[in-house]
Design an enzyme around this catalytic site. Structure first.
Site, PDB file in Angstrom:
ATOM      1  N   GLY A 140      30.764  31.195  46.902  1.00 49.74           N
ATOM      2  CA  GLY A 140      31.460  31.488  47.987  1.00 49.74           C
ATOM      3  C   GLY A 140      32.423  30.594  48.500  1.00 49.74           C
ATOM      4  O   GLY A 140      32.464  30.385  49.762  1.00 49.74           O
ATOM      5  N   SER A 141      33.233  29.911  47.548  1.00 53.61           N
ATOM      6  CA  SER A 141      34.190  29.091  48.492  1.00 53.61           C
ATOM      7  C   SER A 141      35.247  29.794  49.276  1.00 53.61           C
ATOM      8  O   SER A 141      35.703  29.430  50.129  1.00 53.61           O
ATOM      9  CB  SER A 141      34.917  28.129  47.336  1.00 53.61           C
ATOM     10  OG  SER A 141      35.684  28.815  46.505  1.00 53.61           O
ATOM     11  N   ARG A 181      26.083  53.096  39.085  1.00 55.78           N
ATOM     12  CA  ARG A 181      26.804  52.153  40.002  1.00 55.78           C
ATOM     13  C   ARG A 181      27.042  52.593  41.190  1.00 55.78           C
ATOM     14  O   ARG A 181      27.062  52.178  42.323  1.00 55.78           O
ATOM     15  CB  ARG A 181      28.029  51.684  39.305  1.00 55.78           C
ATOM     16  CG  ARG A 181      27.871  50.553  38.279  1.00 55.78           C
ATOM     17  CD  ARG A 181      29.097  49.819  37.581  1.00 55.78           C
ATOM     18  NE  ARG A 181      29.518  50.729  36.730  1.00 55.78           N
ATOM     19  CZ  ARG A 181      31.092  51.201  36.776  1.00 55.78           C
ATOM     20  NH1 ARG A 181      31.724  50.906  37.903  1.00 55.78           N
ATOM     21  NH2 ARG A 181      31.668  51.720  35.821  1.00 55.78           N
ATOM     22  N   ILE A 223      31.874  46.182  39.217  1.00 52.61           N
ATOM     23  CA  ILE A 223      32.996  47.044  39.433  1.00 52.61           C
ATOM     24  C   ILE A 223      32.659  47.909  40.420  1.00 52.61           C
ATOM     25  O   ILE A 223      31.713  48.465  40.541  1.00 52.61           O
ATOM     26  CB  ILE A 223      33.218  47.816  38.314  1.00 52.61           C
ATOM     27  CG1 ILE A 223      33.796  46.856  37.125  1.00 52.61           C
ATOM     28  CG2 ILE A 223      34.376  48.784  38.309  1.00 52.61           C
ATOM     29  CD1 ILE A 223      34.519  47.212  35.978  1.00 52.61           C
ATOM     30  N   ASN A 253      40.595  42.420  47.386  1.00 55.51           N
ATOM     31  CA  ASN A 253      39.817  41.603  46.205  1.00 55.51           C
ATOM     32  C   ASN A 253      40.845  40.586  46.294  1.00 55.51           C
ATOM     33  O   ASN A 253      41.989  40.599  46.232  1.00 55.51           O
ATOM     34  CB  ASN A 253      39.761  42.407  45.165  1.00 55.51           C
ATOM     35  CG  ASN A 253      39.119  41.329  44.064  1.00 55.51           C
ATOM     36  OD1 ASN A 253      38.196  40.779  44.323  1.00 55.51           O
ATOM     37  ND2 ASN A 253      39.599  41.750  42.701  1.00 55.51           N
ATOM     38  N   HIS A 311      41.867  37.737  43.282  1.00 59.85           N
ATOM     39  CA  HIS A 311      41.792  37.591  41.711  1.00 59.85           C
ATOM     40  C   HIS A 311      42.691  36.199  41.235  1.00 59.85           C
ATOM     41  O   HIS A 311      43.742  35.995  41.616  1.00 59.85           O
ATOM     42  CB  HIS A 311      42.466  38.749  41.058  1.00 59.85           C
ATOM     43  CG  HIS A 311      42.375  38.833  39.375  1.00 59.85           C
ATOM     44  ND1 HIS A 311      41.085  38.959  38.766  1.00 59.85           N
ATOM     45  CD2 HIS A 311      43.374  38.546  38.548  1.00 59.85           C
ATOM     46  CE1 HIS A 311      41.469  38.862  37.607  1.00 59.85           C
ATOM     47  NE2 HIS A 311      42.667  38.474  37.487  1.00 59.85           N
ATOM     48  N   ASP A 330      41.250  45.546  38.592  1.00 64.78           N
ATOM     49  CA  ASP A 330      42.161  44.451  38.981  1.00 64.78           C
ATOM     50  C   ASP A 330      43.682  45.342  39.077  1.00 64.78           C
ATOM     51  O   ASP A 330      44.665  44.623  38.856  1.00 64.78           O
ATOM     52  CB  ASP A 330      42.397  43.298  38.247  1.00 64.78           C
ATOM     53  CG  ASP A 330      40.934  42.565  38.268  1.00 64.78           C
ATOM     54  OD1 ASP A 330      40.405  42.546  39.283  1.00 64.78           O
ATOM     55  OD2 ASP A 330      40.667  41.992  37.273  1.00 64.78           O
ATOM     56  N   GLN A 360      44.852  27.452  46.622  1.00 62.83           N
ATOM     57  CA  GLN A 360      45.878  28.510  46.770  1.00 62.83           C
ATOM     58  C   GLN A 360      45.091  30.138  47.517  1.00 62.83           C
ATOM     59  O   GLN A 360      45.302  30.643  48.490  1.00 62.83           O
ATOM     60  CB  GLN A 360      47.125  29.104  45.907  1.00 62.83           C
ATOM     61  CG  GLN A 360      47.874  27.971  45.779  1.00 62.83           C
ATOM     62  CD  GLN A 360      48.213  27.279  46.801  1.00 62.83           C
ATOM     63  OE1 GLN A 360      48.952  27.752  47.821  1.00 62.83           O
ATOM     64  NE2 GLN A 360      48.499  25.976  46.862  1.00 62.83           N
ATOM     65  N   GLU A 361      43.955  30.225  46.798  1.00 67.59           N
ATOM     66  CA  GLU A 361      43.090  31.398  47.070  1.00 67.59           C
ATOM     67  C   GLU A 361      42.634  31.463  48.429  1.00 67.59           C
ATOM     68  O   GLU A 361      42.758  32.199  49.307  1.00 67.59           O
ATOM     69  CB  GLU A 361      42.060  31.535  46.222  1.00 67.59           C
ATOM     70  CG  GLU A 361      42.259  32.060  44.685  1.00 67.59           C
ATOM     71  CD  GLU A 361      40.814  32.394  43.876  1.00 67.59           C
ATOM     72  OE1 GLU A 361      40.102  32.744  44.382  1.00 67.59           O
ATOM     73  OE2 GLU A 361      40.967  31.741  42.585  1.00 67.59           O
TER      74      GLU A 361
END
Ligand code: GAR
Length: 216
Positions: A14-15, A68, A95, A110, A112, A148, A176-177
């Site tokens: 969870g950063s 799912r 997913i 999301n 990635h 993605d 950067q995320e």
């Protein structure tokens, strides 16, 4: 301005969640964390949420193998219960099915750790390195039914250095995320994102690369 209510889905450390919490607390991000949901009981993300008095919920996937959509229906119920407007996937390693996407159309984001459409899937920092890519980075995108593949909102470019290994490259991308996820959420909160087919345009005429060209 009305604050956008976020529901963050997590599976692990969870950063990215922490960066969002920090940006909200410093008023850099006009949003409110309505709930954090994990599919893993022991995710450190849940501890982070509790520490900041954010509702933290474990929704177990036990018994939902091959179902799912039924699992996602549980998520929808929980997200609605907390009045969530925007669903934010932050290291959520499942997913997403139409059961969730239809409940939140163009309202699931999301992050990635690669420059999509290159290197979708898992272990992508290593894949970029092994491929000999000179640049990698990260991408925030709206989620669609593929893996993605959804419309790209914002990206940051990170050079691959000759002496990089998977850990060093991942760490620089992660930095950067932590910046671009909050930025994308803020653009959503300001109503500035317009989805046209595969393209996400900024309604104020700027481009989403303005702030994020190359990040050493
Ligand atoms: C992040 O690097 C995120 O981009 C990646 O998982 C990590 C989660 O870290 N997500 C994916 O690979 C999704 N395909 P965090 O739990 O510290 O935010």
């Amino acid at each position: 301005m009305k604050k956008v209510k976020l529901g963050v889905l997590v599976s692990g450390r969870g950063s990215n969640l922490q960066a969002i919490i920090d940006n909200i607390e410093s008023s850099a991000l006009a949003a409110e964390l309505a709930v954090v949901i994990s599919d893993q009981a022991d995710a450190f993300s849940l501890e982070r949420a509790k520490k900041h008095n954010i509702p933290a919920v474990h929704v177990s996937a036990k018994g939902y193998k091959g179902k799912r959509d039924e699992y996602d229906a549980l998520l929808v119920k929980e997200l609605r219960k907390h009045g969530v407007e925007l669903v934010v996937l932050a290291g959520f390693m499942r997913i997403i099915t139409p059961a969730l996407l239809k409940a939140f159309p163009n309202r699931v984001m999301n992050i990635h750790p690669a420059l999509l459409p290159s290197f979708p899937g898992l272990h992508v920092q290593k894949a970029a390195l092994m491929h000999g890519a000179k640049f990698s980075g990260c991408t925030v995108h709206f989620v669609d039914e593929g893996m993605d593949t959804g419309p790209i909102i914002i990206q940051a470019v990170v050079p691959v250095l000759d002496n990089d290994n998977e850990d060093t490259l991942s760490a620089r991308i992660l930095k950067q995320e932590h910046k671009i996820y909050s930025r994308a959420i803020q653009l959503y909160a300001e109503g500035k994102l317009k989805v046209e087919g595969r393209r996400v345009l900024l309604t104020d005429g700027r481009t989403s690369t303005d702030d994020h060209l190359i990040n050493p």
